[in-house]
Scaffold this motif. Structure first.
Motif, short mmCIF file in Angstrom:
data_model
loop_
_atom_site.label_atom_id
_atom_site.label_comp_id
_atom_site.label_asym_id
_atom_site.label_seq_id
_atom_site.Cartn_x
_atom_site.Cartn_y
_atom_site.Cartn_z
N ASP A 2 -5.37 -60.13 58.40
CA ASP A 2 -5.62 -61.48 57.89
C ASP A 2 -6.83 -61.53 56.96
N THR A 3 -7.87 -60.76 57.25
CA THR A 3 -9.07 -60.78 56.41
C THR A 3 -8.76 -60.23 55.02
N GLU A 4 -8.07 -59.08 54.98
CA GLU A 4 -7.70 -58.48 53.70
C GLU A 4 -6.76 -59.40 52.93
N LEU A 5 -5.83 -60.01 53.67
CA LEU A 5 -4.89 -60.93 53.04
C LEU A 5 -5.62 -62.11 52.42
N GLY A 6 -6.62 -62.66 53.14
CA GLY A 6 -7.39 -63.78 52.62
C GLY A 6 -8.18 -63.41 51.38
N GLU A 7 -8.79 -62.21 51.39
CA GLU A 7 -9.55 -61.76 50.23
C GLU A 7 -8.65 -61.57 49.02
N GLU A 8 -7.47 -61.00 49.26
CA GLU A 8 -6.51 -60.81 48.18
C GLU A 8 -6.07 -62.15 47.61
N TYR A 9 -5.83 -63.09 48.51
CA TYR A 9 -5.41 -64.44 48.09
C TYR A 9 -6.48 -65.11 47.25
N ASP A 10 -7.76 -65.05 47.73
CA ASP A 10 -8.86 -65.66 46.98
C ASP A 10 -8.99 -65.07 45.60
N ALA A 11 -8.89 -63.73 45.52
CA ALA A 11 -9.03 -63.06 44.22
C ALA A 11 -7.92 -63.48 43.27
N ARG A 12 -6.69 -63.49 43.75
CA ARG A 12 -5.57 -63.86 42.89
C ARG A 12 -5.63 -65.34 42.51
N MET A 13 -5.99 -66.21 43.48
CA MET A 13 -6.05 -67.65 43.20
C MET A 13 -7.14 -67.95 42.18
N GLU A 14 -8.23 -67.16 42.17
CA GLU A 14 -9.28 -67.37 41.17
C GLU A 14 -8.73 -67.11 39.78
N GLU A 15 -7.83 -66.14 39.67
CA GLU A 15 -7.19 -65.87 38.38
C GLU A 15 -6.19 -66.96 38.03
N ILE A 16 -5.41 -67.36 39.02
CA ILE A 16 -4.34 -68.33 38.78
C ILE A 16 -4.90 -69.70 38.41
N THR A 17 -6.05 -70.10 39.03
CA THR A 17 -6.64 -71.42 38.76
C THR A 17 -7.60 -71.38 37.59
N ASP A 18 -7.55 -70.32 36.81
CA ASP A 18 -8.41 -70.19 35.63
C ASP A 18 -8.00 -71.21 34.58
N TRP A 19 -8.95 -72.02 34.11
CA TRP A 19 -8.71 -73.02 33.06
C TRP A 19 -9.30 -72.50 31.75
N HIS A 20 -8.49 -71.80 30.98
CA HIS A 20 -8.95 -71.27 29.70
C HIS A 20 -10.22 -70.46 29.88
N GLY A 21 -10.28 -69.63 30.90
CA GLY A 21 -11.45 -68.78 31.11
C GLY A 21 -12.49 -69.37 32.03
N VAL A 22 -12.31 -70.60 32.53
CA VAL A 22 -13.27 -71.24 33.42
C VAL A 22 -12.61 -71.47 34.77
N THR A 23 -13.09 -70.80 35.81
CA THR A 23 -12.54 -70.99 37.15
C THR A 23 -13.24 -72.16 37.82
N VAL A 24 -12.69 -72.60 38.94
CA VAL A 24 -13.32 -73.69 39.69
C VAL A 24 -14.71 -73.28 40.15
N ARG A 25 -14.86 -71.99 40.54
CA ARG A 25 -16.18 -71.50 40.95
C ARG A 25 -17.16 -71.55 39.79
#
Length: 327
Positions: free
Chosen positions: A44-67
Motif C-alpha cells: 500500500d505504501t509503494e502504491l500510494g507513492e506511485e499514485y502521488d507521483a503520477r497524479m502530480e504529472e496528471i494534474t499538471d496545469w501547463h507546467g504548474v502542479t497543485v503543489r
C-alpha cells in the motif's frame, strides 16, 4: 484496463487501476507485455507513492502542479506580510472600492433581471482586484498557507488582515456614499434606492448563525477563485478562474464581508435621503430594522468570522495536501 491501455496508454490505465482499487501497477509501456504474464504487485505504501507521483504529472496545469501553486502562494503571502503598512492600507482601499463596484453592478443588474445575471457581473470586482494587485481581506485569508508553511509569522498575517480589512471598509463606504449622493440611485425613478435599502434590511435582519455559515461558504469559494487565478499564466486564464466560483457564491446568496461594507452603508446612506426613505416606506420596507449597529453586529461581525473560517479552511486544506509532506 487492457482496452484502456491500448486506446490511451499506460498513464490513464494506471490511473483507472488505482482509482478502482486494483493492486497491479503498470510502470511503463515497455513492461506492459511483461505485466500480462504476472501483474507487478506493490504494498500500500509503494502504491500510494506511485499514485502521488503520477497524479502530480496528471494534474499538471501547463507546467504548474497543485503543489507548485500552493508553494508559490506561500511565498507571495510572505511578501504580503512584509509589505509596508501604508501600502497595505491604500491597496486595501482600492480592493474595497473594486469589490464595491462589483456589488453596485450586481445590484443594478438585479433590478431588471434575476440572480443569475447578478452572479455573472459581480465577479468583475474580484477580477479587477487580482489584476491590479489590490489587497483584499477575504482573499488574504490564504496567507494561512504561508503561516502553516512557516514562511510567515502569525503576527504578520494578522497585521495584513487588519490593515487590509480597514482599507476595504473605507473603500466600500466611499463607493456607497458616491452612489447615494451622486444620484446613481435615481435609476428607474428611485426604484434602485428601494432595492438597495431592502437588501440592506434583509442583511441586517439575518440571524448570527445564518450570517456566519453563509460567510463560510462564501470565502471558501472566493479563495478557490483566488487560487485558480494565481495558477493562470495570462489574463484570460485569471478571468476564467475567478468567474466560476464567484458567480456561484453570488447566485447561492452567500455573504461576503467586504461586499457588505458597501451594500449596507449604501442602504443606510439612502435612508438618510428623504426621497429615498419615503419611497422605501411606501414600498412597505421595514426600515426600522436598518441601523449602523445592526450592520456592524448582526451582519458584518458574523460574516467576517465566517469568511475567516472558510478562507483558512481552504488554505489549510491546500497546505496539508500539497506542502505538509515536505516538512
Amino acid at each position: 484496463i487492457d482496452g484502456i491501455h491500448n486506446l490511451f496508454g499506460s498513464d490513464l490505465a494506471l490511473l483507472c487501476q488505482l482509482e478502482s482499487g486494483g493492486k497491479a501497477v503498470l510502470v511503463s509501456d515497455e513492461n506492459w507485455q511483461a505485466s500480462q504474464n504476472g501483474p507487478i504487485r506493490k504494498n500500500d505504501t509503494e502504491l500510494g507513492e506511485e499514485y502521488d507521483a503520477r497524479m502530480e504529472e496528471i494534474t499538471d496545469w501547463h507546467g504548474v502542479t497543485v503543489r507548485d501553486l500552493t508553494a508559490a502562494y506561500a511565498a507571495a503571502g510572505k511578501n504580503k506580510t512584509l509589505m509596508p503598512g501604508a501600502k497595505i492600507f491604500l491597496l486595501g482601499i482600492l480592493a474595497g472600492a473594486l469589490i464595491a463596484f462589483g456589488g453596485v453592478t450586481a445590484n443594478t443588474a438585479s433590478m431588471g433581471a434575476n440572480r443569475l445575471i447578478a452572479g455573472c457581473v459581480f465577479p468583475f470586482g474580484l477580477i479587477m482586484v487580482v489584476l491590479l494587485g489590490a489587497e483584499l481581506f477575504t482573499g488574504n485569508c490564504l496567507i494561512s498557507i504561508s503561516v502553516l508553511d512557516k514562511q510567515a509569522r502569525f503576527s504578520g498575517m494578522l497585521r495584513n488582515w487588519v490593515l487590509a480589512y480597514i482599507g476595504n471598509f473605507v473603500g466600500g463606504v466611499l463607493v456607497a456614499a458616491l452612489c447615494a449622493y451622486s444620484g446613481q440611485f435615481n435609476w428607474q425613478g428611485g426604484d434602485l434606492a428601494v432595492v438597495t435599502i431592502k437588501a440592506a434590511v434583509a442583511k441586517c435582519s439575518m440571524g448570527f448563525g445564518s450570517a456566519f455559515f453563509l460567510g463560510v461558504g462564501c470565502n471558501f469559494l472566493v479563495c478557490i477563485a483566488v487560487l485558480l487565478a494565481f495558477a493562470a499564466k495570462d489574463v484570460a486564464g485569471k478571468v476564467l478562474g475567478i468567474f466560476g466560483p464567484i458567480c456561484v457564491f453570488v447566485i447561492c446568496g452567500f455573504e461576503h464581508c467586504v461586499a457588505n461594507m458597501s451594500y449596507l452603508p449604501a442602504g443606510l446612506f439612502a435612508m438618510g435621503i428623504e426621497k429615498y426613505a419615503a419611497k422605501a416606506v411606501e414600498a412597505g420596507v421595514n426600515t426600522g430594522a436598518l441601523s449602523w449597529g445592526g450592520f456592524l453586529l448582526h451582519n458584518l461581525l458574523p460574516v467576517t468570522l465566517g469568511n475567516i473560517v472558510g478562507g483558512v479552511c481552504i488554505g489549510a486544506l491546500m497546505w496539508y495536501e500539497n506542502l505538509r509532506k515536505k516538512k
